[in-house]
Design a protein around this motif. Structure first.
Motif, mmCIF file in Angstrom:
data_model
loop_
_atom_site.group_PDB
_atom_site.id
_atom_site.type_symbol
_atom_site.label_atom_id
_atom_site.label_comp_id
_atom_site.label_asym_id
_atom_site.label_seq_id
_atom_site.Cartn_x
_atom_site.Cartn_y
_atom_site.Cartn_z
ATOM 1 N N LEU A 9 4.573 11.601 -9.457
ATOM 2 C CA LEU A 9 4.274 10.250 -9.927
ATOM 3 C C LEU A 9 5.115 9.212 -9.181
ATOM 4 N N THR A 10 6.392 9.497 -9.003
ATOM 5 C CA THR A 10 7.272 8.586 -8.266
ATOM 6 C C THR A 10 6.784 8.408 -6.834
ATOM 7 N N TYR A 11 6.388 9.492 -6.201
ATOM 8 C CA TYR A 11 5.881 9.432 -4.833
ATOM 9 C C TYR A 11 4.610 8.578 -4.756
ATOM 10 N N ILE A 12 3.691 8.800 -5.662
ATOM 11 C CA ILE A 12 2.432 8.037 -5.646
ATOM 12 C C ILE A 12 2.698 6.559 -5.878
ATOM 13 N N ILE A 13 3.591 6.226 -6.789
ATOM 14 C CA ILE A 13 3.942 4.824 -7.025
ATOM 15 C C ILE A 13 4.545 4.205 -5.769
ATOM 16 N N ASN A 14 5.423 4.944 -5.100
ATOM 17 C CA ASN A 14 6.010 4.444 -3.847
ATOM 18 C C ASN A 14 4.944 4.226 -2.788
ATOM 19 N N CYS A 15 3.996 5.134 -2.689
ATOM 20 C CA CYS A 15 2.911 4.986 -1.714
ATOM 21 C C CYS A 15 2.057 3.758 -2.013
ATOM 22 N N ILE A 16 1.764 3.526 -3.279
ATOM 23 C CA ILE A 16 0.991 2.339 -3.666
ATOM 24 C C ILE A 16 1.730 1.081 -3.230
ATOM 25 N N GLY A 20 0.571 -1.434 -0.224
ATOM 26 C CA GLY A 20 0.356 -2.848 -0.525
ATOM 27 C C GLY A 20 1.166 -3.760 0.381
ATOM 28 N N GLU A 21 2.416 -3.428 0.614
ATOM 29 C CA GLU A 21 3.254 -4.231 1.503
ATOM 30 C C GLU A 21 2.678 -4.257 2.915
ATOM 31 N N HIS A 22 2.213 -3.109 3.370
ATOM 32 C CA HIS A 22 1.657 -3.004 4.721
ATOM 33 C C HIS A 22 0.426 -3.894 4.899
ATOM 34 N N PHE A 23 -0.402 -3.958 3.882
ATOM 35 C CA PHE A 23 -1.643 -4.729 3.968
ATOM 36 C C PHE A 23 -1.575 -6.059 3.214
ATOM 37 N N ASP A 24 -0.369 -6.469 2.841
ATOM 38 C CA ASP A 24 -0.154 -7.742 2.148
ATOM 39 C C ASP A 24 -0.982 -7.835 0.865
ATOM 40 N N LEU A 25 -0.923 -6.769 0.059
ATOM 41 C CA LEU A 25 -1.607 -6.710 -1.226
ATOM 42 C C LEU A 25 -0.564 -6.640 -2.334
ATOM 43 N N TYR A 37 -11.310 3.688 -3.344
ATOM 44 C CA TYR A 37 -11.717 4.350 -2.113
ATOM 45 C C TYR A 37 -11.104 5.741 -1.911
ATOM 46 N N GLY A 38 -10.623 6.349 -2.989
ATOM 47 C CA GLY A 38 -10.221 7.747 -2.942
ATOM 48 C C GLY A 38 -8.801 8.029 -2.498
ATOM 49 N N GLY A 39 -8.006 6.997 -2.289
ATOM 50 C CA GLY A 39 -6.635 7.215 -1.851
ATOM 51 C C GLY A 39 -5.766 7.881 -2.896
ATOM 52 N N LEU A 40 -5.925 7.495 -4.146
ATOM 53 C CA LEU A 40 -5.115 8.099 -5.200
ATOM 54 C C LEU A 40 -5.486 9.564 -5.400
ATOM 55 N N THR A 52 5.978 15.545 2.323
ATOM 56 C CA THR A 52 6.915 15.985 3.353
ATOM 57 C C THR A 52 6.910 15.057 4.562
ATOM 58 N N LEU A 53 5.958 14.132 4.604
ATOM 59 C CA LEU A 53 5.838 13.186 5.712
ATOM 60 C C LEU A 53 6.500 11.860 5.343
ATOM 61 N N SER A 54 6.630 10.992 6.307
ATOM 62 C CA SER A 54 7.196 9.671 6.042
ATOM 63 C C SER A 54 6.191 8.818 5.276
ATOM 64 N N LEU A 55 6.682 7.774 4.635
ATOM 65 C CA LEU A 55 5.774 6.850 3.940
ATOM 66 C C LEU A 55 4.873 6.135 4.942
ATOM 67 N N PHE A 56 5.374 5.893 6.160
ATOM 68 C CA PHE A 56 4.538 5.305 7.212
ATOM 69 C C PHE A 56 3.340 6.215 7.485
ATOM 70 N N ASP A 57 3.589 7.525 7.577
ATOM 71 C CA ASP A 57 2.489 8.476 7.793
ATOM 72 C C ASP A 57 1.529 8.489 6.609
ATOM 73 N N ALA A 58 2.069 8.375 5.410
ATOM 74 C CA ALA A 58 1.220 8.349 4.212
ATOM 75 C C ALA A 58 0.301 7.130 4.234
#
Length: 74
Positions: A9-16, A20-25, A37-40, A52-58
């Motif tokens: 859950l913590t990982y998914i929240i961080n990815c969200i 959002g920061e990357h796409f200014d959302l 669109y199926g990301g979650l 196991t990957l970086s958040l940039f990769d995610a």
């Protein structure tokens, strides 16, 4: 909730948030986009490998998955 579920859950929240920061959302917009669109679903199903990957990769992976499912952000 066990430790593994909390970690997921913590990982998914961080990815969200990072997506959002990357796409200014806002976090709310990011969550809605990833859900639509199926990301979650992707993060949930592929957590074992993705975390196991970086958040940039995610963010990159999420962009591809969502684009394949009709999303416009790339």
């Amino acid at each position: 909730m066990n430790k593994e579920q909390r970690n997921k859950l913590t990982y998914i929240i961080n990815c969200i948030s990072v997506f959002g920061e990357h796409f200014d959302l806002s976090p709310k917009q990011s969550h809605a986009y990833l859900k639509r669109y199926g990301g979650l679903k992707f993060l949930d199903e592929c957590y074992a490998a993705e975390h196991t990957l970086s958040l940039f990769d995610a963010v990159s992976d999420l962009s591809v998955i969502c684009h394949r499912n009709g999303g416009g952000l790339i």
